[in-house]
Design a protein around this motif. Structure first.
Motif, PDB file in Angstrom:
ATOM      1  N   THR A  58      51.236  46.651  41.101  1.00  0.00           N
ATOM      2  CA  THR A  58      50.871  45.807  39.957  1.00  0.00           C
ATOM      3  C   THR A  58      49.462  46.108  39.464  1.00  0.00           C
ATOM      4  O   THR A  58      48.519  46.135  40.241  1.00  0.00           O
ATOM      5  CB  THR A  58      50.981  44.315  40.326  1.00  0.00           C
ATOM      6  OG1 THR A  58      52.308  44.057  40.785  1.00  0.00           O
ATOM      7  CG2 THR A  58      50.686  43.429  39.139  1.00  0.00           C
ATOM      8  N   HIS A  59      49.364  46.318  38.150  1.00  0.00           N
ATOM      9  CA  HIS A  59      48.070  46.606  37.523  1.00  0.00           C
ATOM     10  C   HIS A  59      47.958  45.787  36.247  1.00  0.00           C
ATOM     11  O   HIS A  59      48.935  45.621  35.519  1.00  0.00           O
ATOM     12  CB  HIS A  59      47.950  48.091  37.174  1.00  0.00           C
ATOM     13  CG  HIS A  59      48.159  48.974  38.341  1.00  0.00           C
ATOM     14  ND1 HIS A  59      47.154  49.289  39.218  1.00  0.00           N
ATOM     15  CD2 HIS A  59      49.273  49.588  38.806  1.00  0.00           C
ATOM     16  CE1 HIS A  59      47.628  50.078  40.162  1.00  0.00           C
ATOM     17  NE2 HIS A  59      48.917  50.264  39.941  1.00  0.00           N
ATOM     18  N   GLN A  60      46.764  45.306  35.979  1.00  0.00           N
ATOM     19  CA  GLN A  60      46.512  44.540  34.764  1.00  0.00           C
ATOM     20  C   GLN A  60      45.949  45.492  33.716  1.00  0.00           C
ATOM     21  O   GLN A  60      44.941  46.159  33.956  1.00  0.00           O
ATOM     22  CB  GLN A  60      45.497  43.434  35.068  1.00  0.00           C
ATOM     23  CG  GLN A  60      45.709  42.177  34.319  1.00  0.00           C
ATOM     24  CD  GLN A  60      44.849  41.048  34.890  1.00  0.00           C
ATOM     25  OE1 GLN A  60      43.856  41.274  35.561  1.00  0.00           O
ATOM     26  NE2 GLN A  60      45.226  39.829  34.602  1.00  0.00           N
ATOM     27  N   LEU A  61      46.629  45.603  32.573  1.00  0.00           N
ATOM     28  CA  LEU A  61      46.128  46.487  31.521  1.00  0.00           C
ATOM     29  C   LEU A  61      44.796  45.973  30.997  1.00  0.00           C
ATOM     30  O   LEU A  61      44.635  44.785  30.746  1.00  0.00           O
ATOM     31  CB  LEU A  61      47.122  46.573  30.368  1.00  0.00           C
ATOM     32  CG  LEU A  61      48.394  47.348  30.628  1.00  0.00           C
ATOM     33  CD1 LEU A  61      49.256  47.371  29.369  1.00  0.00           C
ATOM     34  CD2 LEU A  61      48.095  48.757  31.068  1.00  0.00           C
ATOM     35  N   GLN A  62      43.880  46.886  30.871  1.00  0.00           N
ATOM     36  CA  GLN A  62      42.561  46.586  30.332  1.00  0.00           C
ATOM     37  C   GLN A  62      42.151  47.749  29.451  1.00  0.00           C
ATOM     38  O   GLN A  62      42.689  48.856  29.571  1.00  0.00           O
ATOM     39  CB  GLN A  62      41.556  46.388  31.464  1.00  0.00           C
ATOM     40  CG  GLN A  62      41.936  45.268  32.405  1.00  0.00           C
ATOM     41  CD  GLN A  62      41.082  45.252  33.665  1.00  0.00           C
ATOM     42  OE1 GLN A  62      40.277  46.133  33.885  1.00  0.00           O
ATOM     43  NE2 GLN A  62      41.280  44.250  34.491  1.00  0.00           N
TER      44      GLN A  62
END
Length: 101
Positions: free
Chosen positions: A90-94
């Motif tokens: 899981t990665h948070q788009l930034q």
């Protein structure tokens, strides 16, 4: 040596189209029968109950997706639950996010 095709899927605001999360996964994995390497979306989980978010995480786990990238529509609470369930993918788009494939 055989090479497996990899797909990166981005659904722009699928929740606005009234497509459920499970319908999206069903379409990707069952109907298309494709190996999806990366799934990018907001998933509109910001207003979902914890059990629904964990069910979504469990369905993602069954797909063997390598990267799950979330955006603002996920919400911090849901993102934290996804991190708890799927921390390795899981990665948070930034704006400055860089992922090496």
């Amino acid at each position: 040596t055989s090479h497996k095709k990899m797909y990166m899927i981005y659904f722009y605001e699928n929740a606005h189209l009234k497509i459920t999360l499970n319908q999206t996964l069903f379409f990707l994995i069952i109907i298309l029968n494709k190996y999806v390497y990366t799934l990018i979306d907001g998933f509109h989980l910001f207003n979902k109950r914890e059990n629904a978010i964990r069910e979504f995480a469990n369905n993602i786990r069954k797909t063997n997706i390598n990267y799950l990238c979330t955006s603002h529509c996920t919400g911090q609470k849901a993102y934290n639950i996804l991190q708890d369930e799927l921390s390795n993918i899981t990665h948070q788009l930034q704006v400055v996010l860089s992922i090496d494939f």
